[in-house]
Design a protein around this motif. Structure first.
Motif, PDB file in Angstrom:
ATOM      1  N   GLY A   1       0.804  -1.236  -0.152  1.00 44.38           N
ATOM      2  CA  GLY A   1      -0.297   0.227  -0.246  1.00 44.38           C
ATOM      3  C   GLY A   1       0.675   1.287   0.260  1.00 44.38           C
ATOM      4  O   GLY A   1       1.346   1.245   1.136  1.00 44.38           O
ATOM      5  N   LEU A   2       0.885   1.810  -0.836  1.00 42.67           N
ATOM      6  CA  LEU A   2       1.422   3.256  -1.352  1.00 42.67           C
ATOM      7  C   LEU A   2       0.918   4.167  -1.096  1.00 42.67           C
ATOM      8  O   LEU A   2      -0.581   4.475  -1.761  1.00 42.67           O
ATOM      9  N   ALA A   3       1.872   5.517   0.145  1.00 44.86           N
ATOM     10  CA  ALA A   3       1.752   6.636   0.015  1.00 44.86           C
ATOM     11  C   ALA A   3       1.553   7.367  -0.994  1.00 44.86           C
ATOM     12  O   ALA A   3       2.670   7.761  -1.824  1.00 44.86           O
ATOM     13  N   MET A   4       0.298   7.383  -1.619  1.00 44.47           N
ATOM     14  CA  MET A   4       0.287   7.987  -2.768  1.00 44.47           C
ATOM     15  C   MET A   4       1.227   9.133  -3.000  1.00 44.47           C
ATOM     16  O   MET A   4       1.257   9.835  -4.383  1.00 44.47           O
ATOM     17  N   GLY A   5       0.581  10.071  -2.298  1.00 42.29           N
ATOM     18  CA  GLY A   5       1.226  11.201  -2.200  1.00 42.29           C
ATOM     19  C   GLY A   5       2.901  12.015  -2.147  1.00 42.29           C
ATOM     20  O   GLY A   5       3.278  12.731  -2.275  1.00 42.29           O
ATOM     21  N   THR A   6       3.086  10.502  -2.075  1.00 41.81           N
ATOM     22  CA  THR A   6       5.537  10.330  -2.509  1.00 41.81           C
ATOM     23  C   THR A   6       5.543  10.120  -3.816  1.00 41.81           C
ATOM     24  O   THR A   6       6.978  10.304  -4.567  1.00 41.81           O
ATOM     25  N   LEU A   7       4.365   9.877  -4.511  1.00 43.22           N
ATOM     26  CA  LEU A   7       4.471   9.844  -5.932  1.00 43.22           C
ATOM     27  C   LEU A   7       5.278  11.156  -6.463  1.00 43.22           C
ATOM     28  O   LEU A   7       4.775  11.922  -6.405  1.00 43.22           O
ATOM     29  N   ASP A   8       5.825  11.209  -7.752  1.00 42.35           N
ATOM     30  CA  ASP A   8       6.922  12.374  -8.171  1.00 42.35           C
ATOM     31  C   ASP A   8       5.379  12.611  -9.560  1.00 42.35           C
ATOM     32  O   ASP A   8       5.082  13.328  -9.973  1.00 42.35           O
ATOM     33  N   GLY A   9       5.443  11.533 -10.543  1.00 47.11           N
ATOM     34  CA  GLY A   9       4.321  12.031 -10.935  1.00 47.11           C
ATOM     35  C   GLY A   9       2.836  11.808 -11.143  1.00 47.11           C
ATOM     36  O   GLY A   9       2.415  11.493  -9.993  1.00 47.11           O
ATOM     37  N   ASP A  10       2.398  11.370 -11.962  1.00 45.45           N
ATOM     38  CA  ASP A  10       0.749  10.903 -12.559  1.00 45.45           C
ATOM     39  C   ASP A  10       0.759   9.412 -12.814  1.00 45.45           C
ATOM     40  O   ASP A  10       1.402   9.214 -14.151  1.00 45.45           O
TER      41      ASP A  10
END
Ligand code: ZN
Ligand code: ZN
Length: 131
Positions: free
Chosen positions: A91-100
């Motif tokens: 379960g990835l903390a989605m806010g840590t992504l750089d892109g879309d």
């Protein structure tokens, strides 16, 4: 290829392949973990996920019998959690992504324990607990 990092930049990861689904979790544990009204969680297959650097900066916390949460020991960014009933995905903390990632959150869960000061302003399905 998707990339992401923690706030201080010590931990970086990359993801190759399909991801999702995504959801908003309003449970009290996610609120505490993220310090926010809800957690935005993206399912990422473990086989597609790789730490590029800083894996040694991760620390972890077993928040319940079947859940381990990891975060950066320097800046505190939540990174991934592992949930024993779903051993193939993080379960990835989605806010840590750089892109879309091309995936959008599709529902709200644990709405029954959401923060009383936060109102949901979209038309996505809402579940009182885990559906
Ligand atoms: Zn960090
Ligand atoms: Zn939660």
């Amino acid at each position: 290829m998707l990339t992401g990092s923690c706030l201080c930049g010590a931990i970086k990861y990359e993801i190759s392949g399909a991801v999702g689904p995504s959801l908003y979790c309003h449970c009290s544990m996610c609120r505490k973990w993220h310090g926010t009204a809800f957690r935005t969680r993206l399912a990422v297959p473990k086989r597609s996920f790789r730490f590029v650097c800083g894996e040694e900066m991760l620390t972890s916390y077993r928040s319940s019998a079947d859940t381990v949460k990891t975060f950066c020991r320097v800046c505190g960014s939540p990174m991934v959690n592992s949930w024993d009933p779903d051993p193939d995905n993080y379960g990835l903390a989605m806010g840590t992504l750089d892109g879309d990632p091309g995936v959008r959150p599709s529902r709200h869960i644990f709405v029954g324990s959401k923060a009383p000061w936060y109102e949901i302003h979209d038309e996505l399905p809402q579940h009182e607990e885990f559906p």
